[in-house]
Design a protein around this motif. Structure first.
Motif, PDB file in Angstrom:
ATOM      1  N   VAL A   1      15.217  27.944 -24.006  1.00 27.37           N
ATOM      2  CA  VAL A   1      13.571  26.315 -23.680  1.00 27.37           C
ATOM      3  C   VAL A   1      14.516  25.534 -25.208  1.00 27.37           C
ATOM      4  O   VAL A   1      13.821  24.003 -24.652  1.00 27.37           O
ATOM      5  CB  VAL A   1      13.072  27.355 -24.831  1.00 27.37           C
ATOM      6  CG1 VAL A   1      11.966  26.326 -25.441  1.00 27.37           C
ATOM      7  CG2 VAL A   1      12.156  28.953 -23.766  1.00 27.37           C
ATOM      8  N   ALA A   2      15.522  25.768 -26.407  1.00 27.89           N
ATOM      9  CA  ALA A   2      16.045  24.562 -26.923  1.00 27.89           C
ATOM     10  C   ALA A   2      16.981  23.627 -25.681  1.00 27.89           C
ATOM     11  O   ALA A   2      16.486  22.734 -26.169  1.00 27.89           O
ATOM     12  CB  ALA A   2      16.565  25.095 -27.820  1.00 27.89           C
ATOM     13  N   LEU A   3      17.513  23.822 -24.907  1.00 24.85           N
ATOM     14  CA  LEU A   3      18.486  23.239 -24.201  1.00 24.85           C
ATOM     15  C   LEU A   3      17.045  23.030 -23.195  1.00 24.85           C
ATOM     16  O   LEU A   3      17.966  21.367 -23.089  1.00 24.85           O
ATOM     17  CB  LEU A   3      19.644  23.762 -23.196  1.00 24.85           C
ATOM     18  CG  LEU A   3      20.388  24.544 -23.670  1.00 24.85           C
ATOM     19  CD1 LEU A   3      21.437  25.490 -23.387  1.00 24.85           C
ATOM     20  CD2 LEU A   3      21.109  23.673 -24.731  1.00 24.85           C
ATOM     21  N   TYR A   4      16.437  23.210 -22.575  1.00 23.09           N
ATOM     22  CA  TYR A   4      15.909  22.122 -21.610  1.00 23.09           C
ATOM     23  C   TYR A   4      14.313  20.985 -22.246  1.00 23.09           C
ATOM     24  O   TYR A   4      14.020  20.323 -21.713  1.00 23.09           O
ATOM     25  CB  TYR A   4      14.870  23.090 -20.624  1.00 23.09           C
ATOM     26  CG  TYR A   4      15.768  23.427 -19.585  1.00 23.09           C
ATOM     27  CD1 TYR A   4      16.175  22.935 -18.778  1.00 23.09           C
ATOM     28  CD2 TYR A   4      16.981  24.693 -19.265  1.00 23.09           C
ATOM     29  CE1 TYR A   4      16.705  23.547 -17.272  1.00 23.09           C
ATOM     30  CE2 TYR A   4      17.833  24.635 -18.678  1.00 23.09           C
ATOM     31  CZ  TYR A   4      18.201  24.707 -17.953  1.00 23.09           C
ATOM     32  OH  TYR A   4      18.630  24.105 -16.590  1.00 23.09           O
ATOM     33  N   LEU A   5      13.937  21.593 -23.732  1.00 23.51           N
ATOM     34  CA  LEU A   5      13.012  20.484 -24.675  1.00 23.51           C
ATOM     35  C   LEU A   5      14.031  19.536 -24.538  1.00 23.51           C
ATOM     36  O   LEU A   5      13.756  18.068 -24.518  1.00 23.51           O
ATOM     37  CB  LEU A   5      12.892  21.095 -25.726  1.00 23.51           C
ATOM     38  CG  LEU A   5      12.312  22.285 -25.836  1.00 23.51           C
ATOM     39  CD1 LEU A   5      11.732  22.622 -26.952  1.00 23.51           C
ATOM     40  CD2 LEU A   5      10.900  20.921 -25.504  1.00 23.51           C
ATOM     41  N   ILE A   6      15.851  19.707 -25.004  1.00 22.08           N
ATOM     42  CA  ILE A   6      16.178  18.461 -25.509  1.00 22.08           C
ATOM     43  C   ILE A   6      16.740  17.676 -23.841  1.00 22.08           C
ATOM     44  O   ILE A   6      16.452  16.012 -23.943  1.00 22.08           O
ATOM     45  CB  ILE A   6      18.145  18.719 -25.324  1.00 22.08           C
ATOM     46  CG1 ILE A   6      17.910  19.761 -27.147  1.00 22.08           C
ATOM     47  CG2 ILE A   6      18.958  18.190 -25.006  1.00 22.08           C
ATOM     48  CD1 ILE A   6      18.774  20.825 -27.351  1.00 22.08           C
ATOM     49  N   ALA A   7      16.697  18.354 -22.800  1.00 18.73           N
ATOM     50  CA  ALA A   7      16.608  17.873 -21.257  1.00 18.73           C
ATOM     51  C   ALA A   7      15.316  17.305 -20.908  1.00 18.73           C
ATOM     52  O   ALA A   7      15.860  15.857 -20.747  1.00 18.73           O
ATOM     53  CB  ALA A   7      17.048  18.924 -20.331  1.00 18.73           C
TER      54      ALA A   7
END
Length: 568
Positions: free
Chosen positions: A144-150
């Motif tokens: 979730v964190a990685l794809y918020l960054i994305a």
């Protein structure tokens, strides 16, 4: 009257209040330090987190090599696909400034969540004797964190370079020349951030802890936000021109509706607004070109069009609107030629790291350089080559070719494609030598480092960096320059999607190669134990694909026609 005209920019840019931008008070190099500092810190945050994420997935999420590589390339690909959303919002509605400001907040939220996932008890995985067993919830938090960054990168990547280029007026010759240098120094600032990330932050992640290693990028992103807002009074802004997707659809529909219409031989008879500015907000008029003549039918005025008191853009489009679509169509083959290059570039954060993990990382008796930190040599290569290109190669090439840029943008990108082939050849040769050492010393089951220094990887990183200076910077400038004024963010995003598709292609190739080469119980080219694999075959595959891609690119470049725009 002439003095008043010279006071303002002539490319349609405005100040923050929407008034015509005053040349002496806004834009140019005085506005750029804030944009370049923002980009440097944002890239430090991104690379500080992404350079070593493959090892985080292996060590903390307990994933196998092929799974971790595919997860990283899928995520990285998404980081370069979401810019299409950010670019659309910037060009159509909000403008680049507001889009950047909004998406930076999402970016910071993602970085904070990732830091918590690596440091907060209950959220971070529990590890015993070096083996971690994350729950599905803990793994979910990371993704979730990685794809918020994305998502956050989606509003920043396509807009920052275009926003910086907006600070230079194309109608002013001295500013136009500075714009070319801006793209070089913009990429230079990216790599300053990347160099700090690949050296200091990767070392902290491995030797101090992942929590601090991810926390520092979050702080860097906060500094990026502050830097961006400090320059607010100096910025020039391009007005959003409405939905580019709608305008493209209108040309398609109008062309089909008038498929039986005859395009006049005198192209001045095609429909265009009569005043100086085009019908598209914030855009200059585009001159008619001869390619893709079918779309010209959308600008043919029929008797019905002349009777109607108002213009229906689904039936009749201006020449500029038609040429917008033509410009986009012309860009697509050039865009496609960058996908293989991006696949090669993506190996630095995956295969190069896995290859380096097997080699001796020691510098002296007590210090080790992590494999992920070796990407610093790619960064150093860029930092060396940018000033050499800008200050030495361009002036020399300018005298030889007579071109103001030294090389045409297409020539510059082609040179980078050639260099990228040699980077894969260098990586393949090193892998052959590494495997020969494994065979000679019978180290197939050896779990430690091979007696071979990791610094043998430097040439392949250095070659990728040199290729970037020619191809990636060339792409930045080319897609901005050749894009219609009201579609610049979208076209910049389009160039970034080559990186996304390059990562997805890498995932596809790894998956196909793994499925084929592990049949009948074989370990495959990309085995968990690389000493028993054949990573060199994968590098040869990429080298061959890169060569074929370059040959196709030569044909595309010969066919391409540069756009022509008029001043406001």
């Amino acid at each position: 009257m002439e003095v008043v005209e010279d006071k303002h920019t002539k490319d349609g840019t405005t100040d923050l209040k929407g008034n015509p931008a005053i040349k002496k008070e806004t834009g140019t190099w005085k506005a750029c330090p804030y944009i370049l500092a923002n980009e440097c810190c944002e890239r430090l945050a991104y690379y500080g987190m992404s350079s070593n994420i493959v090892n985080y997935m292996k060590d903390r999420l307990n994933q196998a090599n092929a799974v971790a590589v595919n997860n990283v390339t899928n995520w990285s690909g998404t980081c370069y696909a979401t810019p299409l959303l950010g670019a659309f919002l910037a060009d159509a509605y909000f403008g680049r400034y507001c889009t950047i400001a909004t998406f930076m907040i999402i970016y910071i939220i993602g970085l904070i969540l990732l830091t918590m996932a690596a440091s907060v008890k209950g959220i971070e995985p529990v590890c015993h004797n070096g083996v971690c067993n994350p729950t599905s919830a803990q793994s979910t938090v990371v993704f979730v964190a990685l794809y918020l960054i994305a998502l956050g990168t989606g509003g920043i990547k396509p807009c920052v370079s275009s926003f910086g280029a907006d600070q230079f007026d194309d109608s002013d010759e001295s500013e136009k020349k500075s714009k070319t240098s801006f793209f070089n120094w913009f990429y230079f600032s990216i790599n300053i951030g990347a160099m700090i990330a690949a050296s200091v932050l990767v070392w902290i992640q491995i030797n101090v802890g992942w929590g601090l290693g991810f926390g520092i990028p979050a702080v860097a992103m906060a500094i990026a936000v502050v830097s961006f807002f400090l320059g607010t009074p100096l910025y020039r802004h391009q007005k959003p021109g409405g939905s580019p997707i709608t305008r493209i659809a209108q040309v398609f529909v109008a062309s089909l509706r008038k498929s039986g219409a005859k395009v006049p031989d005198d192209k001045s008879l095609l429909y265009e607004v009569s005043d100086k500015e085009s019908a598209i907000e914030g855009s200059r008029k585009l001159e008619h070109t001869e390619q893709f003549k079918f779309f010209d039918k959308a600008a043919v005025q029929t008797q019905d069009d002349k009777i109607d008191s108002t213009v229906n853009s689904w039936k009749l489009c201006t020449v500029t609107q038609v040429e917008e679509l033509k410009s986009l169509v012309r860009l697509l083959p050039i865009w496609a030629s960058g996908i293989i290059f991006s696949t090669v570039y993506g190996q630095m954060s995956t295969m190069f790291v896995l290859q380096g993990d097997t080699m001796d990382p020691h510098i002296g008796p007590n210090f080790e350089i992590p494999a992920a930190s070796l990407s610093i040599f790619d960064t150093i290569s860029v930092i060396i080559w940018v000033p050499i290109y800008d200050r030495i190669i361009v002036p020399v090439a300018r005298r030889i070719t007579g071109n103001e840029r030294g090389f045409t943008q297409l020539t510059r990108m082609g040179i980078g494609l050639i260099i990228s082939i040699f980077s894969m050849v260098a990586a393949g040769i090193l892998e052959v030598i590494r495997l020969q050492m494994v065979a000679r010393l019978n180290l197939y089951d050896h779990e430690g480092y091979l007696p071979m220094t990791i610094f043998w990887q430097v040439p392949q990183y250095f070659l990728v960096g040199a290729a970037e200076v020619f191809t990636f910077i060339g792409q930045l400038e080319f897609f901005y320059d050749q894009a219609p004024d009201a579609m610049r963010s979208l076209c910049s995003a389009l160039s970034l999607t080559t990186v996304a598709l390059g990562n997805y292609l890498s995932t596809f190739l790894v998956t196909v190669v793994t499925n084929i080469t592990t049949r009948n119980g074989q370990l495959g080219w990309i085995a968990d134990n690389l000493n028993k694999g054949h990573l060199d075959y994968f590098y040869w595959l990429l080298a061959i694909l890169s060569l074929v891609n370059f040959l196709v690119y030569l044909l595309i470049a010969k066919w391409y026609t540069y756009k022509k725009a008029t001043d406001f």
